[in-house]
Design a protein around this motif. Structure first.
Motif, PDB file in Angstrom:
ATOM      1  N   GLU A 231      73.483 -97.122   8.610  1.00 43.81           N
ATOM      2  CA  GLU A 231      72.613 -96.328   9.466  1.00 43.81           C
ATOM      3  C   GLU A 231      71.173 -96.808   9.350  1.00 43.81           C
ATOM      4  O   GLU A 231      70.439 -96.863  10.325  1.00 43.81           O
ATOM      5  N   LEU A 232      70.795 -97.179   8.146  1.00 44.42           N
ATOM      6  CA  LEU A 232      69.398 -97.547   7.913  1.00 44.42           C
ATOM      7  C   LEU A 232      69.172 -99.049   8.003  1.00 44.42           C
ATOM      8  O   LEU A 232      68.069 -99.528   7.767  1.00 44.42           O
ATOM      9  N   GLY A 233      70.260 -99.785   8.287  1.00 39.80           N
ATOM     10  CA  GLY A 233      70.126-101.235   8.379  1.00 39.80           C
ATOM     11  C   GLY A 233      69.806-101.881   7.040  1.00 39.80           C
ATOM     12  O   GLY A 233      69.151-102.914   6.966  1.00 39.80           O
ATOM     13  N   LEU A 234      70.270-101.261   5.957  1.00 38.58           N
ATOM     14  CA  LEU A 234      70.022-101.805   4.612  1.00 38.58           C
ATOM     15  C   LEU A 234      71.179-102.699   4.197  1.00 38.58           C
ATOM     16  O   LEU A 234      72.262-102.625   4.782  1.00 38.58           O
ATOM     17  N   PRO A 235      70.994-103.529   3.166  1.00 42.86           N
ATOM     18  CA  PRO A 235      72.112-104.358   2.688  1.00 42.86           C
ATOM     19  C   PRO A 235      73.297-103.480   2.295  1.00 42.86           C
ATOM     20  O   PRO A 235      73.109-102.386   1.756  1.00 42.86           O
ATOM     21  N   GLU A 236      74.489-103.980   2.564  1.00 41.03           N
ATOM     22  CA  GLU A 236      75.676-103.154   2.313  1.00 41.03           C
ATOM     23  C   GLU A 236      76.074-103.093   0.844  1.00 41.03           C
ATOM     24  O   GLU A 236      76.890-102.267   0.460  1.00 41.03           O
ATOM     25  N   GLY A 237      75.530-103.988   0.031  1.00 42.58           N
ATOM     26  CA  GLY A 237      75.894-103.987  -1.384  1.00 42.58           C
ATOM     27  C   GLY A 237      77.318-104.477  -1.582  1.00 42.58           C
ATOM     28  O   GLY A 237      77.881-105.122  -0.709  1.00 42.58           O
TER      29      GLY A 237
ATOM     30  N   ILE B 210      85.583 -91.790   0.089  1.00 42.37           N
ATOM     31  CA  ILE B 210      84.646 -92.047   1.175  1.00 42.37           C
ATOM     32  C   ILE B 210      83.408 -92.756   0.622  1.00 42.37           C
ATOM     33  O   ILE B 210      82.810 -92.298  -0.351  1.00 42.37           O
ATOM     34  N   MET B 211      83.040 -93.882   1.231  1.00 41.76           N
ATOM     35  CA  MET B 211      81.873 -94.633   0.743  1.00 41.76           C
ATOM     36  C   MET B 211      80.631 -94.177   1.511  1.00 41.76           C
ATOM     37  O   MET B 211      80.221 -94.788   2.486  1.00 41.76           O
ATOM     38  N   ARG B 212      80.038 -93.110   1.027  1.00 43.00           N
ATOM     39  CA  ARG B 212      78.874 -92.549   1.715  1.00 43.00           C
ATOM     40  C   ARG B 212      77.706 -93.506   1.697  1.00 43.00           C
ATOM     41  O   ARG B 212      76.928 -93.586   2.638  1.00 43.00           O
ATOM     42  N   ARG B 213      77.591 -94.250   0.603  1.00 40.65           N
ATOM     43  CA  ARG B 213      76.461 -95.185   0.508  1.00 40.65           C
ATOM     44  C   ARG B 213      76.522 -96.220   1.628  1.00 40.65           C
ATOM     45  O   ARG B 213      75.512 -96.725   2.085  1.00 40.65           O
ATOM     46  N   LEU B 214      77.749 -96.550   2.075  1.00 42.46           N
ATOM     47  CA  LEU B 214      77.901 -97.543   3.127  1.00 42.46           C
ATOM     48  C   LEU B 214      77.527 -96.944   4.489  1.00 42.46           C
ATOM     49  O   LEU B 214      76.866 -97.586   5.304  1.00 42.46           O
ATOM     50  N   LEU B 215      77.936 -95.693   4.707  1.00 39.25           N
ATOM     51  CA  LEU B 215      77.533 -95.001   5.938  1.00 39.25           C
ATOM     52  C   LEU B 215      76.007 -95.017   6.048  1.00 39.25           C
ATOM     53  O   LEU B 215      75.432 -95.282   7.099  1.00 39.25           O
ATOM     54  N   LYS B 216      75.383 -94.768   4.922  1.00 44.06           N
ATOM     55  CA  LYS B 216      73.929 -94.666   4.897  1.00 44.06           C
ATOM     56  C   LYS B 216      73.274 -96.033   5.083  1.00 44.06           C
ATOM     57  O   LYS B 216      72.349 -96.193   5.883  1.00 44.06           O
ATOM     58  N   ALA B 217      73.781 -97.014   4.351  1.00 44.14           N
ATOM     59  CA  ALA B 217      73.184 -98.353   4.437  1.00 44.14           C
ATOM     60  C   ALA B 217      73.262 -98.871   5.875  1.00 44.14           C
ATOM     61  O   ALA B 217      72.313 -99.453   6.396  1.00 44.14           O
TER      62      ALA B 217
ATOM     63  N   GLY C 282      72.406 -88.084   3.733  1.00 42.61           N
ATOM     64  CA  GLY C 282      71.051 -87.692   4.069  1.00 42.61           C
ATOM     65  C   GLY C 282      70.309 -88.885   4.653  1.00 42.61           C
ATOM     66  O   GLY C 282      70.432 -89.993   4.149  1.00 42.61           O
ATOM     67  N   LEU C 283      69.548 -88.662   5.726  1.00 43.09           N
ATOM     68  CA  LEU C 283      68.748 -89.738   6.315  1.00 43.09           C
ATOM     69  C   LEU C 283      67.280 -89.351   6.216  1.00 43.09           C
ATOM     70  O   LEU C 283      66.930 -88.178   6.384  1.00 43.09           O
ATOM     71  N   PRO C 284      66.430 -90.329   5.934  1.00 43.51           N
ATOM     72  CA  PRO C 284      65.003 -90.035   5.753  1.00 43.51           C
ATOM     73  C   PRO C 284      64.404 -89.357   6.983  1.00 43.51           C
ATOM     74  O   PRO C 284      64.755 -89.712   8.114  1.00 43.51           O
ATOM     75  N   ASP C 285      63.546 -88.383   6.731  1.00 42.04           N
ATOM     76  CA  ASP C 285      62.920 -87.660   7.828  1.00 42.04           C
ATOM     77  C   ASP C 285      61.507 -87.279   7.388  1.00 42.04           C
ATOM     78  O   ASP C 285      61.310 -86.841   6.254  1.00 42.04           O
ATOM     79  N   GLU C 286      60.558 -87.476   8.312  1.00 42.21           N
ATOM     80  CA  GLU C 286      59.157 -87.287   7.917  1.00 42.21           C
ATOM     81  C   GLU C 286      58.835 -85.876   7.474  1.00 42.21           C
ATOM     82  O   GLU C 286      58.144 -85.670   6.495  1.00 42.21           O
ATOM     83  N   THR C 287      59.360 -84.899   8.192  1.00 44.13           N
ATOM     84  CA  THR C 287      58.992 -83.532   7.840  1.00 44.13           C
ATOM     85  C   THR C 287      59.897 -82.935   6.774  1.00 44.13           C
ATOM     86  O   THR C 287      59.428 -82.292   5.839  1.00 44.13           O
ATOM     87  N   ALA C 288      61.196 -83.155   6.873  1.00 46.99           N
ATOM     88  CA  ALA C 288      62.119 -82.477   5.954  1.00 46.99           C
ATOM     89  C   ALA C 288      62.397 -83.275   4.683  1.00 46.99           C
ATOM     90  O   ALA C 288      63.036 -82.776   3.764  1.00 46.99           O
ATOM     91  N   GLY C 289      61.900 -84.508   4.621  1.00 45.62           N
ATOM     92  CA  GLY C 289      62.283 -85.369   3.491  1.00 45.62           C
ATOM     93  C   GLY C 289      63.550 -86.124   3.848  1.00 45.62           C
ATOM     94  O   GLY C 289      63.564 -87.332   3.999  1.00 45.62           O
ATOM     95  N   GLU C 290      64.634 -85.359   4.004  1.00 42.44           N
ATOM     96  CA  GLU C 290      65.881 -85.945   4.486  1.00 42.44           C
ATOM     97  C   GLU C 290      66.521 -84.965   5.456  1.00 42.44           C
ATOM     98  O   GLU C 290      66.347 -83.751   5.323  1.00 42.44           O
ATOM     99  N   ILE C 291      67.290 -85.478   6.394  1.00 41.94           N
ATOM    100  CA  ILE C 291      68.087 -84.576   7.223  1.00 41.94           C
ATOM    101  C   ILE C 291      69.562 -84.895   7.011  1.00 41.94           C
ATOM    102  O   ILE C 291      69.937 -86.009   6.641  1.00 41.94           O
ATOM    103  N   VAL C 292      70.382 -83.865   7.209  1.00 40.64           N
ATOM    104  CA  VAL C 292      71.811 -84.013   6.952  1.00 40.64           C
ATOM    105  C   VAL C 292      72.504 -84.559   8.192  1.00 40.64           C
ATOM    106  O   VAL C 292      72.375 -84.014   9.290  1.00 40.64           O
TER     107      VAL C 292
END
Ligand code: ATP
Ligand code: MG
Length: 579
Positions: free
Chosen positions: A563-569, A554-561, A493-503
């Motif tokens: 995408e969002l330019g967050l630390p990879e952990g 599958i490391m979904r948290r990494l796909l997300k990080a 899920g990626l943050p989205d202003e109207t939907a909260g998150e989009i798939v």
């Protein structure tokens, strides 16, 4: 009711009523009655696996067939393994190691690893397996966390990954190197074993004494060191039988890497205590090799993982057609949700469906399973095994609220079974947080249907909230791989202003398909038809591979990080990673 008189799963096939009867009569005392034990209520996993089998007259039975990458073949009887592990135990004592010391195993599926693991337990030391493919840093951190006293590895791994730093690890007393030669400061295992006595009485351990430390896969964050005890062997004995159809002499193949809990619980302990004939293939996944191994080794029980199954599916039915799988009687899968498509595919290609089962490093053994004694519901994890009480709950203040049938919540278990972890090493607070209101909370989201089957929804961390809907990535991924072009999918899920998150979905394509706008549309179209517009991915991104842990998750948290330019952990367990 004594354990021996409980009907075997194959006697009660497809009879849910009898399964409930088994469950009703099941107690941990009965499970423990499967064990030989040692005087005074003591036991030792290695004694159950080997010495007790030999004492019962089965020393000549085949225990392990080992296939080398280069075609070498080695056969071990129960007596061979008993003697070899005794030698190993004697070597440990000769080098000043003793009960409670921690020995790490760092190598692939070499026969010596199996001997070292069981020899370590026999000697009363604690065994901790590592993935041989780890880089120096993850190896070092895990050995530091566990204050490693000893390491067994190969010369090449030692040189590349251990030599540069081990002198800085004050706890480390001995490094054993497989083979006849060892670098300076290390012990060559070949000559040491040859000089050691083949007799060693397994050290009588308290059932609550630590036997193994397993690091979790690190899918959701920093890996945790789960502590397991000798008494866990009762659980391995019983679940091997109920969930995996193990019985003396059956030819069994577990494809898991021994660096992962599946590779020890069901790649070493459960098969040997159930006196099966296990196959160990040193090589990693290779389509033709695996198919031909199933055929020539006449494998009867096969325990593998969704990531491998999806690779086989991707190669198509024709690749399997030349082989004879008639020896197969039971197929099982663990580690990730098994897409319904894969269950059906197994039936078509192998003549048997895959039985999905669920557990985690912390539980030490299989907890929820589709067994022979029930009808499989493709896409479900099955039902709790005898002795297990599972629930679906929601955290509610300091306690929990139990969810209704069909409602999504956190999968929770009533603690108390033998193979449950006893601690996260040095992380008491993290451990305590898992227990709320008399439940152990697993961190996975699931739901239970009217027939008592449990359905995996996703990791608590991976849940997507979009326009008021709660979406588990697994449901979306399963719909996506039903598209003829899609081999594998990871959904976030990626943050989205109207939907909260989009798939957002990342997909890998089957051979013969190329990324295109049209294909993207067609994949999204299928998902919309199957899932409805609210749940279907808004975006589909093509990738050659998905980031995965070494245990194939599958490391979904990494796909997300990313995408969002967050630390990879913590990405110490990351395996494949091309975009
Ligand atoms: P970490 O806890 O470090 O994030 P991890 O949870 O992936 O890593 P493991 O203990 O190896 O480490 O994996 C257990 C997890 O794997 C389960 O909690 C679950 O999320 C997933 N899993 C295992 N088997 C199944 C299954 N049959 N269906 C769905 N998910 C499964
Ligand atoms: Mg976990």
């Amino acid at each position: 009711m004594a354990f021996e008189t409980i009907p075997k799963p194959e006697d009660v096939r497809a009879s849910a009523a009898l399964t409930d009867e088994i469950r009703a009569h099941f107690t941990w005392e009965n499970a423990r009655a499967m064990l030989a034990g040692l005087p005074g209520g003591k036991l030792n996993i290695a004694h159950e696996a080997l010495d007790a089998q030999v004492a019962a007259g089965h020393g000549g039975a085949p225990a392990m067939t080992w296939l080398g990458k280069d075609g070498t073949r080695r056969e071990f009887t129960y007596e061979d393994l008993r003697a070899q592990t005794a030698r190993f135990a004697n070597v440990l004592y000769a080098h000043g190691l003793g009960v409670g010391d921690r020995l790490y195993g760092l190598m692939g599926r070499e026969a010596e690893l199996y001997i070292a693991a069981l020899g370590t337990l026999k000697a009363g030391l604690v065994f901790s397996p590592l993935f041989s493919a780890f880089g120096p840093e993850p190896i070092r951190t895990r050995m530091e966390i566990g204050e490693a006293k000893a390491l067994v590895t190969t010369a090449s791994i030692y040189k590349r990954k251990v030599a540069p730093w081990w002198r800085d690890l004050p706890s480390l007393k001995a490094i054993f190197i497989v083979g006849d030669e060892a670098p300076e400061g290390c012990v060559a295992l070949g000559p040491a074993m040859a000089a050691a006595s083949p007799d060693f009485a397994p050290v009588p351990m308290d059932p609550e004494d630590t036997a193994l430390i397993h690091f979790t896969s690190g899918t959701t964050g920093k890996p945790k060191g789960a502590v397991h005890v000798h008494g866990a062997v009762a659980y391995h004995a019983m679940t091997g039988r109920f969930a995996l159809e193990m019985a003396p002499g059956r030819r069994y193949w577990c494809t898991a890497d021994p660096g992962w809990v599946t590779g020890t619980s069901y790649g070493i302990i459960a098969p040997l205590v159930n006196r099966v004939h296990m196959l160990v293939d040193e090589a990693d996944f290779d389509l033709d090799r695996w198919y031909s191994t199933l055929q020539t080794e006449k494998i009867e029980i096969w325990y593998t993982a969704p990531t491998a199954i999806r690779m086989m599916m991707r190669a198509g039915d024709a690749a399997a057609a030349p082989y004879d799988f008639s020896a197969l009687r039971f197929l099982a899968s663990v580690g990730e949700p098994l897409n319904p498509e894969a269950v059906v595919w197994g039936k078509r290609v192998f003549g048997r469906p895959f039985h999905d089962n669920w557990w985690q490093t912390e539980t030490g053994g299989i907890v929820i399973a589709n067994t022979q004694a029930m009808d499989i519901k493709p896409g479900s994890m099955g039902k709790p095994l005898p002795g297990q009480v599972a629930g679906i709950v929601e955290r509610d203040g300091d306690g929990v609220r139990e969810c209704k049938e069909g409602e999504i919540g956190e999968l929770a278990l009533r603690p108390g079974w033998p193979s449950m972890m006893r601690a996260y090493l040095h992380e008491q607070a993290r451990y305590d947080k898992c227990f709320v209101g008399g439940w152990y909370l697993t961190g996975d989201l699931a739901m239970r249907d009217a027939d008592g089957y449990f359905w995996f929804v996703g990791r608590a961390d991976d849940l997507i909230k979009t326009s008021g809907h709660l979406i588990g990535p697994f449901e979306v991924e399963s719909a996506l791989i039903e598209h003829e072009a899609v081999a594998e999918a990871g959904v976030i899920g990626l943050p989205d202003e109207t939907a909260g998150e989009i798939v957002r979905a990342y997909v890998c394509l089957n051979p013969g398909f190329e990324p295109s706008e049209e294909l993207e549309k067609s994949i999204r179209g299928l998902a919309r038809r199957k899932l409805g517009p609210a749940v279907a991915p808004r975006e589909v991104v093509f990738r050659n591979t998905l980031p995965k842990t070494r245990s194939g998750k599958i490391m979904r948290r990494l796909l997300k990080a990313r995408e969002l330019g967050l630390p990879e952990g913590d990405i110490s367990t990351l395996e494949s990673d091309e975009s």
